[in-house]
Design an enzyme around this catalytic site. Structure first.
Site, PDB file in Angstrom:
ATOM      1  CD  GLN A   1      -1.230   0.529   3.664  1.00  0.00           C
ATOM      2  OE1 GLN A   1      -1.279  -0.229   4.615  1.00  0.00           O
ATOM      3  NE2 GLN A   1      -2.006   1.588   3.606  1.00  0.00           N
TER       4      GLN A   1
ATOM      5  CG  HIS B   1      -3.049   0.195  10.929  1.00  0.00           C
ATOM      6  ND1 HIS B   1      -4.091   0.713  10.187  1.00  0.00           N
ATOM      7  CD2 HIS B   1      -3.470  -1.032  11.342  1.00  0.00           C
ATOM      8  CE1 HIS B   1      -5.098  -0.149  10.174  1.00  0.00           C
ATOM      9  NE2 HIS B   1      -4.738  -1.224  10.848  1.00  0.00           N
TER      10      HIS B   1
ATOM     11  CG  ASP C   1      -6.879   0.343  13.519  1.00  0.00           C
ATOM     12  OD1 ASP C   1      -7.994   0.594  14.026  1.00  0.00           O
ATOM     13  OD2 ASP C   1      -6.525  -0.793  13.204  1.00  0.00           O
TER      14      ASP C   1
HETATM   15  C1  SAM Z   1      -5.740  -5.110  10.521  1.00  0.00           C
HETATM   16  S1  SAM Z   1      -5.422  -6.310   9.273  1.00  0.00           S
HETATM   17  C2  SAM Z   1      -6.808  -6.136   8.192  1.00  0.00           C
HETATM   18  C3  SAM Z   1      -8.088  -6.546   8.843  1.00  0.00           C
HETATM   19  C4  SAM Z   1      -9.262  -6.662   7.907  1.00  0.00           C
HETATM   20  N1  SAM Z   1      -9.461  -5.454   7.135  1.00  0.00           N
HETATM   21  C5  SAM Z   1     -10.511  -6.914   8.732  1.00  0.00           C
HETATM   22  O1  SAM Z   1     -11.359  -5.994   8.832  1.00  0.00           O
HETATM   23  O2  SAM Z   1     -10.669  -8.018   9.270  1.00  0.00           O
HETATM   24  C6  SAM Z   1      -4.097  -5.569   8.424  1.00  0.00           C
HETATM   25  C7  SAM Z   1      -3.661  -6.221   7.127  1.00  0.00           C
HETATM   26  O3  SAM Z   1      -2.838  -5.271   6.456  1.00  0.00           O
HETATM   27  C8  SAM Z   1      -1.857  -5.956   5.744  1.00  0.00           C
HETATM   28  N2  SAM Z   1      -0.725  -5.088   5.459  1.00  0.00           N
HETATM   29  C9  SAM Z   1       0.319  -4.771   6.261  1.00  0.00           C
HETATM   30  N3  SAM Z   1       1.182  -3.983   5.618  1.00  0.00           N
HETATM   31  C10 SAM Z   1       0.687  -3.792   4.368  1.00  0.00           C
HETATM   32  C11 SAM Z   1       1.150  -3.080   3.237  1.00  0.00           C
HETATM   33  N4  SAM Z   1       2.293  -2.404   3.266  1.00  0.00           N
HETATM   34  N5  SAM Z   1       0.407  -3.105   2.114  1.00  0.00           N
HETATM   35  C12 SAM Z   1      -0.765  -3.812   2.086  1.00  0.00           C
HETATM   36  N6  SAM Z   1      -1.242  -4.490   3.142  1.00  0.00           N
HETATM   37  C13 SAM Z   1      -0.528  -4.492   4.274  1.00  0.00           C
HETATM   38  C14 SAM Z   1      -1.498  -7.143   6.633  1.00  0.00           C
HETATM   39  O4  SAM Z   1      -0.934  -8.196   5.847  1.00  0.00           O
HETATM   40  C15 SAM Z   1      -2.845  -7.500   7.245  1.00  0.00           C
HETATM   41  O5  SAM Z   1      -3.459  -8.548   6.553  1.00  0.00           O
END
Ligand code: SAM
Length: 236
Positions: free
Chosen positions: A89, A114, A140
């Site tokens: 992202q 985040h 968050d």
């Molecule tokens: C808090 S969880 C998502 C929860 C989900 N949206 C839900 O409501 O159940 C965060 C996700 O962000 C992903 N993530 C972390 N860094 C990322 C990045 N740089 N780009 C894309 N996704 C990322 C992680 O792999 C993880 O699956």
């Protein structure tokens, strides 16, 4: 008011959903008008895939539902009628590709890593892909206060400080300091910014310079004079 989101956790299946509980009431309040509408939706962050059926059940059946995550195992969590894209992202090239392939979006939810640089890069590159009157939601944002995420109180590189700066940009119509506080292009694009506990919502609203009205006996007079006046303490 709909109770769709508040009631949703009790209706989940085996896919784990990961949200702060108070977002659900907020989503009922903020998004009620979107229920059942066919829209284009993007969420960053799939994790265990629990939010896919939640959004799919809330939005209209012809909606375009796109999810992205950096974890390649998330690709297997796509549901019929949804797309899961794998990438970072914070990677402008990836985000631009997502925009070209699937944009523009009516709703964008950032529930990804985040980290400060991730939230800011995603906003910068996806904001142009948000449709007029669309909402850009960042979840968050308390990580703005966590040094481990690149945050800290009043840390200039935090997303919260970035979002506070958007408040100034939105109001840059009204500047009396053309050198120090010039009109920013986002003044024409941001309709509103809502700060909730841990959640920021930015509404896109393409607009011309604001108009003041006077109305009496049904006669309406419109003026943009307030934007032409300099050196006054108030237009009123
Ligand atoms: C808090 S969880 C998502 C929860 C989900 N949206 C839900 O409501 O159940 C965060 C996700 O962000 C992903 N993530 C972390 N860094 C990322 C990045 N740089 N780009 C894309 N996704 C990322 C992680 O792999 C993880 O699956």
């Amino acid at each position: 008011m709909t109770r769709y989101f508040r009631d949703y956790p009790a209706r989940t299946g085996d896919r784990k959903l990961f949200k702060m509980e108070h977002y659900l009431e907020l989503y009922d309040e903020l998004l009620g008008g979107w229920q059942g509408r066919d829209v284009s939706f993007l969420e960053i962050g799939v994790y265990k895939g629990g939010s896919l059926p939640m959004w799919q059940g809330f939005l209209g059946p012809a909606s375009r539902l796109v999810f992205l995550d950096i974890d390649p195992t998330c690709a297997a969590l796509a549901l019929p009628g949804t797309v899961v894209e794998i990438g970072d992202q914070a990677d402008p090239a990836f985000l631009d590709r997502i925009g070209r392939a699937h944009g523009p979006f009516d709703l964008i939810v950032d529930d990804g890593g985040h980290q400060m640089h991730q939230q800011i890069a995603s906003f910068r590159h996806l904001w142009p892909q948000l449709a007029d009157r669309g909402l850009y939601i960042v979840e968050d944002v308390h990580t703005s206060y966590w040094p481990g995420f690149g945050g800290g109180l009043r840390e200039p590189a935090s997303f919260i400080e970035f979002a506070k700066d958007l408040i100034d940009r939105m109001h840059s119509w009204y500047t009396e300091d053309d050198a120090g506080f010039p009109l920013h292009p986002l003044a024409r694009e941001i309709g509103g910014i809502r700060f909730h506990d841990s959640l920021v919502v930015i509404q896109k609203r393409l607009k011309e310079a604001p108009v003041a009205i006077t109305a009496q006996n049904g006669q309406v007079v419109r003026s943009r004079r307030m934007l032409e006046v300099r050196g006054r303490r108030s237009i009123f």
